[in-house]
Design a protein around this motif. Structure first.
Motif, short mmCIF file in Angstrom:
data_model
loop_
_atom_site.label_atom_id
_atom_site.label_comp_id
_atom_site.label_asym_id
_atom_site.label_seq_id
_atom_site.Cartn_x
_atom_site.Cartn_y
_atom_site.Cartn_z
N SER A 339 43.45 39.62 56.62
CA SER A 339 43.76 38.33 57.24
C SER A 339 44.83 38.53 58.31
CB SER A 339 44.27 37.34 56.20
OG SER A 339 45.54 37.75 55.71
N ALA A 340 44.95 37.55 59.20
CA ALA A 340 46.00 37.60 60.22
C ALA A 340 47.37 37.65 59.56
CB ALA A 340 45.89 36.40 61.15
N SER A 341 47.54 36.96 58.46
CA SER A 341 48.82 36.95 57.76
C SER A 341 49.16 38.32 57.20
CB SER A 341 48.79 35.91 56.63
OG SER A 341 50.03 35.89 55.93
N GLU A 342 48.17 39.01 56.65
CA GLU A 342 48.41 40.37 56.14
C GLU A 342 48.82 41.32 57.25
OE1 GLU A 342 45.55 41.33 52.42
OE2 GLU A 342 44.49 40.66 54.21
N LEU A 343 48.15 41.21 58.39
CA LEU A 343 48.47 42.09 59.52
C LEU A 343 49.86 41.80 60.06
CD1 LEU A 343 45.04 42.00 61.37
CD2 LEU A 343 45.93 43.84 59.93
N LEU A 344 50.23 40.52 60.11
CA LEU A 344 51.57 40.17 60.58
C LEU A 344 52.64 40.70 59.64
CD1 LEU A 344 53.32 38.74 62.69
CD2 LEU A 344 53.13 36.66 61.31
N THR A 345 52.39 40.62 58.34
CA THR A 345 53.35 41.16 57.37
C THR A 345 53.52 42.66 57.56
OG1 THR A 345 52.86 39.43 55.75
CG2 THR A 345 53.81 41.47 54.90
N ALA A 346 52.43 43.37 57.80
CA ALA A 346 52.52 44.81 58.04
C ALA A 346 53.37 45.10 59.27
CB ALA A 346 51.13 45.40 58.20
N ALA A 347 53.19 44.30 60.32
CA ALA A 347 53.90 44.53 61.58
C ALA A 347 55.34 44.07 61.54
CB ALA A 347 53.17 43.82 62.72
N THR A 348 55.69 43.25 60.55
CA THR A 348 57.04 42.67 60.52
C THR A 348 57.76 43.00 59.21
OG1 THR A 348 56.11 40.53 59.77
CG2 THR A 348 56.43 40.84 62.14
N ALA A 349 57.59 42.17 58.19
CA ALA A 349 58.42 42.28 56.98
C ALA A 349 58.28 43.62 56.29
CB ALA A 349 58.08 41.14 56.02
N ASP A 350 57.06 44.10 56.09
CA ASP A 350 56.90 45.37 55.37
C ASP A 350 57.35 46.55 56.23
OD1 ASP A 350 56.08 44.12 53.10
OD2 ASP A 350 53.97 44.62 53.28
N GLY A 351 57.09 46.47 57.53
CA GLY A 351 57.59 47.52 58.41
C GLY A 351 59.10 47.58 58.42
N GLN A 352 59.74 46.43 58.51
CA GLN A 352 61.21 46.40 58.49
C GLN A 352 61.73 46.94 57.16
OE1 GLN A 352 63.19 45.45 61.03
NE2 GLN A 352 61.97 44.13 62.35
N ALA A 353 61.13 46.54 56.06
CA ALA A 353 61.59 47.00 54.74
C ALA A 353 61.45 48.51 54.60
CB ALA A 353 60.80 46.29 53.64
N SER A 354 60.37 49.08 55.14
CA SER A 354 60.17 50.52 55.02
C SER A 354 61.22 51.32 55.78
CB SER A 354 58.78 50.91 55.54
OG SER A 354 58.72 50.89 56.96
N LEU A 355 61.90 50.67 56.72
CA LEU A 355 62.94 51.32 57.51
C LEU A 355 64.34 51.00 57.01
CD1 LEU A 355 61.46 50.72 61.09
CD2 LEU A 355 61.24 52.76 59.65
N GLY A 356 64.43 50.30 55.89
CA GLY A 356 65.73 49.98 55.32
C GLY A 356 66.30 48.66 55.79
N TRP A 357 65.47 47.83 56.43
CA TRP A 357 65.92 46.52 56.92
C TRP A 357 65.20 45.44 56.11
CZ3 TRP A 357 69.92 47.50 59.85
CH2 TRP A 357 69.96 48.67 60.65
N ALA A 358 65.44 45.40 54.81
CA ALA A 358 64.76 44.45 53.94
C ALA A 358 65.15 43.01 54.22
CB ALA A 358 65.03 44.78 52.47
N ASP A 359 66.24 42.82 54.97
CA ASP A 359 66.70 41.47 55.31
C ASP A 359 66.14 41.01 56.65
OD1 ASP A 359 68.14 43.28 56.82
OD2 ASP A 359 70.09 42.33 56.50
N ALA A 360 65.08 41.65 57.12
CA ALA A 360 64.47 41.28 58.41
C ALA A 360 62.98 41.05 58.22
CB ALA A 360 64.71 42.38 59.45
N GLY A 361 62.34 40.52 59.26
CA GLY A 361 60.90 40.39 59.25
C GLY A 361 60.36 39.04 58.82
#
Length: 432
Positions: A339-361
């Protein structure tokens, strides 16, 4: 305190209208929809900041230059090593500043830089052994985005342990202890996270993997994994198992570990990777003819997908997001994998979390004030349902970017860097 007014904004997976967003000290303190116009206007559709979870900044110099002889792997590798051999801390700062400026224009607010150009071209350390890594950190600051420096272990040139040679010598630290002594001098800072990486199973000896995993536990840790079938075949021949299984035996797979590419996997591999992050890089994987990874199967196994522009054949997180879906369609001849929502999460919240920025996205109270405005009146987006923006927009449609509450891009232009000129000058210097 700054007040932003978003005509439309994505919140909790839904589009809200006339949203007042307040930030203090870089954090969102209020998000209220259906409000009168007040504060700094953000027109179009406002998204959370993108995370580019996998970058090799110096590869940007290769764009459009590796397609001679119809674009073989060898034409790409020859130029890649040429660029890698010519950079020094000053020229790398100039190039990376321009590249990160291009990322900011594309709505990227944090980058994961997979960094292994550690030493001088002949392998001699600089007076500051982290001069190249510090140049990347300084470049991200200059461009106005956050960086997670994924300082990389690169010790051998093949799975069977052949030594580094030629330009590869600048990648190596001798052994894991040598890498750790240099790595231990790096520190987190404002807008900076220090993470670690193994380049791949061909560059990281088995002896020392377990100690590496223990030393880096809790940090963002990334690894190139099964990018090409040849890597799997070599690992099977030397170790009798897949790269995923080899790393699993060393205790490598942990909650903050990211497998990058993960293109050629067995069912057992997919199950093993289900507890962590997997970074897909569709535009690079197609540019290098590496293949299409099992993104839907990995997500189904529980992996949190993230996205990266890797070699920067393009820098466009819209293209990476929709490529994740569209490549699956080509492989399966079926639509509707994400879904578009899943893709946006990958590009934002989960990507930020994987880089140590869990408070972003996410556009929510307590999160970092990363906001990306996307035009809805360009030739690409006019008449488009805003809910389908990931399938219509490109990086060229980003008009405004706020990072930690600070405007970095306004009206489609970087506020402090002439990015096209900076790219031209930096790449000309490196290739001349």
């Amino acid at each position: 305190m700054t007040v932003f007014h978003a005509t439309l904004a994505v919140m909790n997976g839904k589009i809200q209208r006339n949203v007042r967003i307040k930030e203090e000290a870089g954090l969102i303190t209020e998000v209220t929809p259906d409000t009168p116009v007040e504060g700094h206007p953000l027109n179009g559709l406002v998204l959370p900041g993108f995370a580019n979870a996998h970058s090799h900044a110096f590869h940007r110099a290769l764009r459009g230059r590796t397609h001679g002889d119809r674009g073989t792997f060898w034409t790409w590798r020859e130029l890649m090593y040429k660029v890698a051999g010519r950079l020094d801390p000053d020229s790398y700062f100039a190039l990376a500043t321009a590249v990160y400026g291009e990322m900011a224009l594309a709505g990227i607010t944090a980058v994961g830089e997979f960094h292994y150009l550690h030493h001088g071209p002949d392998g001699t350390p600089y007076a500051d052994p982290n001069a190249m890594g510090n140049a990347l950190i300084a470049a991200a600051r200059e461009a106005g985005i956050r960086i997670t420096l994924l300082d990389t272990v690169y010790l051998t040139s093949s799975v069977d342990g052949k030594p580094l040679e030629g330009v590869q010598r600048r990648f190596g630290d001798g052994d894991y202890d040598g890498w750790h002594r240099r790595f231990d001098q790096l520190r987190d800072d404002d807008g900076v996270r220090i993470g670690a990486a193994l380049h791949s199973v061909r560059a990281a000896p088995v002896d020392g993997m377990s100690a590496f995993a223990q030393r880096t536990d809790g940090l963002p840790v990334h690894v190139h994994l099964s990018e090409q079938p040849a890597e799997n075949e070599a690992c099977q021949a030397v170790h009798g198992c897949s790269p995923t299984e080899l790393l699993d035996g060393a205790g490598f797979w942990r909650p903050m570990t990211t497998a990058v590419h993960a293109t050629h996997l067995s069912d057992t591999d997919i199950t093993t990777l289900g507890g962590g992050f997997v970074c897909l890089c569709p535009t690079t994987e197609r540019d290098l003819a590496d293949g299409i990874g099992p993104g839907r199967a990995l997500a189904g196994a529980g992996a949190r997908l993230t996205l990266g522009s890797d070699s920067h054949a393009v820098i466009d997180m819209f293209e990476e997001a929709r490529g994740t879906e569209l490549d699956e369609r080509l492989a399966t001849r079926q639509r509707g994998h994400f879904s578009a929502s899943e893709l946006l999460t990958a590009a934002t919240a989960d990507g930020q979390a994987s880089l140590g920025w869990a408070d972003a996205g996410e556009i929510a109270v307590g999160r970092r004030a990363d906001l990306v405005a996307v035009a809805l009146d360009s030739v690409r987006t006019a008449g488009t349902d805003p809910g389908g923006i990931l399938f219509a927009a490109t990086a060229a449609d980003v008009t405004d970017v706020i990072v930690d509450g600070r405007p970095v891009v306004t009206g489609g232009r970087h506020r402090t860097i002439d990015v096209p000129a900076a790219l031209h000058n930096a790449i000309t210097e490196v290739l001349s």
